[in-house]
Design an enzyme around this catalytic site. Sequence first.
Site, mmCIF file in Angstrom:
data_model
loop_
_atom_site.group_PDB
_atom_site.id
_atom_site.type_symbol
_atom_site.label_atom_id
_atom_site.label_comp_id
_atom_site.label_asym_id
_atom_site.label_seq_id
_atom_site.Cartn_x
_atom_site.Cartn_y
_atom_site.Cartn_z
ATOM 1 N N LYS A 174 0.810 -1.224 0.000
ATOM 2 C CA LYS A 174 0.000 0.000 0.000
ATOM 3 C C LYS A 174 0.844 1.276 0.000
ATOM 4 C CE LYS A 174 -4.165 -2.000 1.857
ATOM 5 N NZ LYS A 174 -5.387 -1.752 2.579
ATOM 6 N N GLU B 287 -3.142 7.496 7.524
ATOM 7 C CA GLU B 287 -3.973 8.165 6.517
ATOM 8 C C GLU B 287 -5.017 9.005 7.218
ATOM 9 O OE1 GLU B 287 -4.583 5.194 2.863
ATOM 10 O OE2 GLU B 287 -6.439 5.634 3.939
ATOM 11 N N HIS C 173 -15.507 -2.599 7.923
ATOM 12 C CA HIS C 173 -14.681 -2.220 6.763
ATOM 13 C C HIS C 173 -14.580 -3.318 5.707
ATOM 14 C CE1 HIS C 173 -13.705 1.364 8.878
ATOM 15 N NE2 HIS C 173 -12.975 0.763 9.792
ATOM 16 N N ARG D 31 -6.047 -8.483 -9.118
ATOM 17 C CA ARG D 31 -6.642 -9.821 -9.307
ATOM 18 C C ARG D 31 -8.126 -9.667 -9.610
ATOM 19 N NH1 ARG D 31 -9.706 -9.588 -4.803
ATOM 20 N NH2 ARG D 31 -8.778 -8.530 -3.032
HETATM 21 P P1 ADP Z 1 -8.308 -3.574 3.272
HETATM 22 O O1 ADP Z 1 -7.343 -3.683 2.118
HETATM 23 O O2 ADP Z 1 -7.725 -4.039 4.569
HETATM 24 O O3 ADP Z 1 -9.660 -4.150 2.983
HETATM 25 P P2 ADP Z 1 -8.892 -0.834 2.483
HETATM 26 O O4 ADP Z 1 -7.799 0.161 2.456
HETATM 27 O O5 ADP Z 1 -9.299 -1.426 1.175
HETATM 28 O O6 ADP Z 1 -8.521 -2.007 3.505
HETATM 29 O O7 ADP Z 1 -10.164 -0.215 3.185
HETATM 30 C C1 ADP Z 1 -11.311 -0.951 3.492
HETATM 31 C C2 ADP Z 1 -12.416 -0.020 3.917
HETATM 32 O O8 ADP Z 1 -12.028 0.719 5.086
HETATM 33 C C3 ADP Z 1 -12.782 1.059 2.904
HETATM 34 O O9 ADP Z 1 -13.679 0.592 1.938
HETATM 35 C C4 ADP Z 1 -13.410 2.122 3.796
HETATM 36 O O10 ADP Z 1 -14.720 1.800 4.171
HETATM 37 C C5 ADP Z 1 -12.532 2.044 5.033
HETATM 38 N N1 ADP Z 1 -11.408 2.999 4.908
HETATM 39 C C6 ADP Z 1 -10.164 2.714 4.487
HETATM 40 N N2 ADP Z 1 -9.394 3.826 4.490
HETATM 41 C C7 ADP Z 1 -10.184 4.826 4.919
HETATM 42 C C8 ADP Z 1 -9.969 6.221 5.146
HETATM 43 N N3 ADP Z 1 -8.781 6.782 4.953
HETATM 44 N N4 ADP Z 1 -11.012 6.966 5.585
HETATM 45 C C9 ADP Z 1 -12.229 6.401 5.814
HETATM 46 N N5 ADP Z 1 -12.480 5.089 5.635
HETATM 47 C C10 ADP Z 1 -11.477 4.309 5.196
#
Ligand code: ADP
Length: 507
Positions: free
Chosen positions: A119, A203, A238, A295
């Site tokens: 990431k 973040e 999430h 993927r």
């Molecule tokens: P993972 O790869 O662990 O699934 P992601 O980065 O794809 O994590 O995030 C999954 C979810 O978490 C997002 O769809 C969102 O709902 C929440 N999320 C992630 N980053 C943020 C952020 N910076 N602010 C608000 N919500 C977030």
Amino acid sequence: MAKLFTKVLVANRGEIAIRIIRALQEMDMKAVAVYSEADRSSAHVSLADEAYLLGPAVASESYLNIEKIIQIAKKAQVDAIHPGYGFLSENDEFAYACEEAGIVFIGPKAETMRLMGDKVESRKTMIKAKVPVVPGSKEPITSFLHAKKLAKEIGYPLLVKASAGGGGKGMRVVETPHELKKSIEAASREAKSAFGDERIYIEKYLANPHHIEIQILADSHGNVVHLYERECSIQRRHQKVIEESPSPFITPALRKKMCQIAMRAAKSVKYLNAGTFEFLVDQKMNFYFLEMNTRLQVEHPVTEMVTGVDIVKEQLRIASGFPISFKQNEVNQYGHAFECRIYAEDPLNQFLPCPGKIISYRIPQGPFVRIDSYLQHGANIPMEYDPLIGKLCVWGFDREEAVQRLTRVLKEFVIHGIRTTLIFHRQVVKIPKFIQGRYDTHFIDKEFKFPKVQPKQPLKDMLLAVAAVDAFKKRKKEISFVEEEFHTSPWLQQARSEALRPFFRSL
Ligand code: ADP
């Protein structure tokens, strides 16, 4: 001169292995399955043209065993390996091992996968490509002081994330400065144990965002196309639970812009095969790159339903060296599609996994319904793997019809033997904000009331049962969810009759 593969190994299990086997057989390619001891009688094994035992149930000795999979691939003389999602699908070592063995890995090049799978690295790459990213750190956190300084710049609330992250692991929301130290330590520990990599970064935690992702395809002839967006904001902890396409939130102008940026981003990393750019979109329609999935996604069927493109077949064509089979101007979003993820989890008991045996089930039918699952009578849902047992997808002429169809189809779907999240979905589709398409990633937390009442022990006698039903009725609002299932769900009816059995026996 490109030639389609003749034989492909599917390095996965469950619904996605079946999805890929179906595409292979429709394209006249032989499908080779691999399976663990827990999956001996699983549906993907019987549907494949050939099947090989990998080893014990534990994933590290079966579906994650690179050496064994390559050995089987060589023995079966396959041309290529499709990794599905999860397991080895984003493992660049596996992609390298395939390359070394002279077998095509169906996905991007190993180095692209490594770059975009990390990431922190992918954020840096996207910044270079002028793609907006969520405000945050450019490098992994090196010390608490470093984190403190960054946190001050970014502002609270913020999110601590694992660089190697996925599945919500190693992710912590930090509301105030005094929680920072503990959260960093906890996230780092969790990341180390889940991914063997403790690197974390910070973040900005965006308020009420939407998760919107763009599906792209890229071939070895320099063509890149997008297949529009999926809205994946219905999430629990999430993690996505319901997805739809098109998004009910974004405007046509924003859609166009996001799709263009995703294609530019794909070109900037010389991407190959199918991939997804995930974005968060805030209430003011600003969008930020979140991560890339290199993927096939779980939720790819909603895109297939609205575009008519079979993404797995395109993956197979691209990996065989063919160009994408259509041009960008030939693909549109037509109608509306939903997907509900059906998990072997108990919504009435904090979504605890519920492995076990499928006694019987009824698959919903009717126009524009698609079920991708590995359900079969007597099927064993092992405890060793992800509890996703299937996906229920519907298409409608417009969103209103798709919601109506989804509601009807959820009622028709019955699974006996294990508890599933079907009852959760039946309640979600009734919530007005879902019906109106007015939701963000906090929808489930804000709008969905989890039932607090669930008898832990089987009821001892009729009096207790009657008293419980009475109590249910008194607390009607809170437990309307349970009450309804009490009347309609076959497994609850069965539980009820089991609860009453001792009473009748004692008469
Ligand atoms: P993972 O790869 O662990 O699934 P992601 O980065 O794809 O994590 O995030 C999954 C979810 O978490 C997002 O769809 C969102 O709902 C929440 N999320 C992630 N980053 C943020 C952020 N910076 N602010 C608000 N919500 C977030």
